[in-house]
Design an enzyme around this catalytic site. Structure first.
Site, mmCIF file in Angstrom:
data_model
loop_
_atom_site.group_PDB
_atom_site.id
_atom_site.type_symbol
_atom_site.label_atom_id
_atom_site.label_comp_id
_atom_site.label_asym_id
_atom_site.label_seq_id
_atom_site.Cartn_x
_atom_site.Cartn_y
_atom_site.Cartn_z
ATOM 1 N N GLY A 3 -75.468 8.268 55.615
ATOM 2 C CA GLY A 3 -74.387 9.388 55.335
ATOM 3 C C GLY A 3 -73.353 9.264 56.460
ATOM 4 O O GLY A 3 -72.388 10.141 56.289
ATOM 5 N N ASP A 4 -72.877 8.164 57.120
ATOM 6 C CA ASP A 4 -71.946 8.173 58.122
ATOM 7 C C ASP A 4 -71.646 6.713 58.290
ATOM 8 O O ASP A 4 -71.985 5.895 57.365
ATOM 9 C CB ASP A 4 -72.229 8.958 59.299
ATOM 10 C CG ASP A 4 -70.979 9.462 59.923
ATOM 11 O OD1 ASP A 4 -69.999 8.784 59.972
ATOM 12 O OD2 ASP A 4 -70.785 10.540 60.458
#
Length: 474
Positions: free
Chosen positions: A250-251
């Site tokens: 997610g990053d």
């Protein structure tokens, strides 16, 4: 079913990467010939009362096993074996000359109770927790001031069970910064290999103030909407090799850091001599490879090659801001394939985010000698958004042999940037249209014979005798 599809996708992507390696045989590489050292002493976690049922908390068993093995650190080191099973645990701390070895069917599970993750001091180069003032929760697997540490397995799994932490973050109910899955501090001779990492509460693998680090043949997975689940973040560390990894989080998949504003400037520990090779993955919110935004101690000598990113927001990004100070220089990114990526290259000079109000807005970063070469992209929304800082231009930004199939009518947007280009399609922005050849090649960072000689000598001195690696730049 969902996880089976994901793993199949991993296998297919890695297979395609193996085909590509022949085309970059003259590039930087760090090839591991043996995944493990032989340790003269070995125990199994069950000998200390651990139960692999996924319910029994085994923190004491891990702590007691490592306490026992500490007596062998000066006798050739030791190994802690984790057999098949689901081994629930809170945070535990490693020792020097240790191999943590997971069976292929072993799963280490992070506890879902925050009390099982002790709170420790903030990093001195950050001055506070990254998310909140004050301390931070200690990582699930943690070590400091260590030498010769190996975390490996036959693709065993370390699962942080991060969903509870993500919910606390979203609800604003955290008292301290979330923990990483693995963090090694002030350590030398670190190997993390042949494992799958799932669902980290925060950043997944975080070597900080470390030297001689290898992360190799790992898979890192977290939901694409999970907050700040970076894959691998070398931070104020040098002589780092990252290769043959699949990351979907997610990053940022890989983010190179070196401290935050006045604290990073004061601590003054750069990240340098970092090789990244044969990485594939996706991130819908961030970048395949990022530098920053915390880079106040400086980042230099970064070589990233043979990269495949898809279904992602950004391919390559450098993030900084007034107040950061520090520098990013001598960065070479080449042989990149991008598919369905919104922005291929992004340089951001006003990222913001400061630890407190004490930073100096006049501490401007020095960004220079950044080369992007041999980049191909299909279904790219924007080729590049390159934004320096007014009064602090990013200079010697070089683009070479880049072909992007771009859907935007304005493929490049540049400000406060100076540099050069050759063979870029679509045509780049005006500040980069001076040709590299024949007059400006010396302004563009490239791997020189002198760098090869120095790097070969230095890296072989720490890798070859102990680990039987080769880690060279050609």
């Amino acid at each position: 079913m969902r996880r089976s599809v994901t793993l199949l996708e991993v296998i297919l992507v890695l297979a395609s990467m193996c085909e590509a390696q022949w085309a970059i045989g003259s590039s930087s590489h760090c090839t591991q010939t043996s995944p493990r050292e032989v340790r003269p002493h070995s125990v199994t976690i069950t000998e200390f009362g651990a139960v692999g049922d996924g319910v029994t908390l085994n923190t004491k068993a891990f702590q007691n096993a490592i306490f026992y093995l500490n007596s062998f650190t000066d006798k050739g080191g030791a190994q802690l074996f984790v057999p098949a099973g689901r081994w629930l645990t809170g945070s535990f701390e490693l020792i020097s000359h240790l191999t943590l070895l997971l069976d292929k069917d072993a799963v280490i599970l992070g506890s879902t109770h925050s009390d099982d993750w002790p709170v420790i001091d903030p990093l001195p180069s950050y001055g506070r927790g990254r998310e909140l003032p004050g301390g931070r929760h200690r990582s699930l697997i943690y070590g400091r001031n260590l030498t010769d540490v190996i975390i490996t397995g036959d693709n065993g799994t370390i699962d942080g069970q991060g969903n509870v932490w993500w919910n606390w973050f979203r609800n604003g109910t955290l008292n301290y910064t979330r923990p990483h899955l693995v963090e090694l501090m002030n350590s030398t001779g670190v190997i993390v290999s042949n494992l799958t990492f799932l669902n980290s509460p925060f950043w997944t693998i975080h070597p900080v103030y470390c030297s001689e680090v290898v992360v190799q043949d790992v898979t890192i997975l977290a939901p694409l909407d999970s907050p700040n689940t970076d894959g691998i973040n070398p931070d104020s560390s040098d002589d780092v090799c990252i290769e043959d990894c699949y990351i979907s989080t997610g990053d940022d998949l890989i983010s190179i850091k070196s401290g935050w504003d006045e604290y990073g400037i004061s601590y003054a520990r750069p990240s340098s001599n970092i090789i990244i090779r044969r990485i594939a993955g996706q991130t819908s919110s961030s970048s395949g490879i990022a530098i920053g935004s915390e880079m106040s101690g400086g980042v230099s000598e970064v070589h990233a090659e043979s990269l495949q990113f898809f279904n992602s927001k950004t391919g390559i990004r450098i993030k900084t801001s007034p107040g950061r100070g520090g520098y990013v220089r001598n960065v070479y990114v080449s042989d990149v394939d991008l598919t369905d990526v919104k922005m291929a290259i992004r340089l951001t000079g006003n990222y913001g985010e400061h630890p407190d109000a004490s930073y100096d807005p006049k501490a401007l970063p020095d960004i220079n000698k950044i080369t992007f070469k041999d980049i191909r992209g299909d279904n790219i929304s924007v080729a590049g958004l390159l934004e320096g800082i007014e009064g602090d231009n990013f200079v010697d930004i070089c683009l070479s042999n880049i072909t992007l199939n771009v859907t935007s009518s304005s493929p490049w947007n540049c400000s406060f940037i100076r540099g050069y280009s050759d063979s870029v399609s679509p045509d780049t922005c005006e500040p980069l249209r001076d040709r590299i050849f024949p007059h400006h090649s010396s302004s563009c960072y490239h791997i020189s014979d002198d760098l090869q000689t120095q790097s070969d000598r230095k890296q072989q001195s720490w890798l070859m005798p102990r680990l039987s690696f080769s880690f060279t730049i050609i």
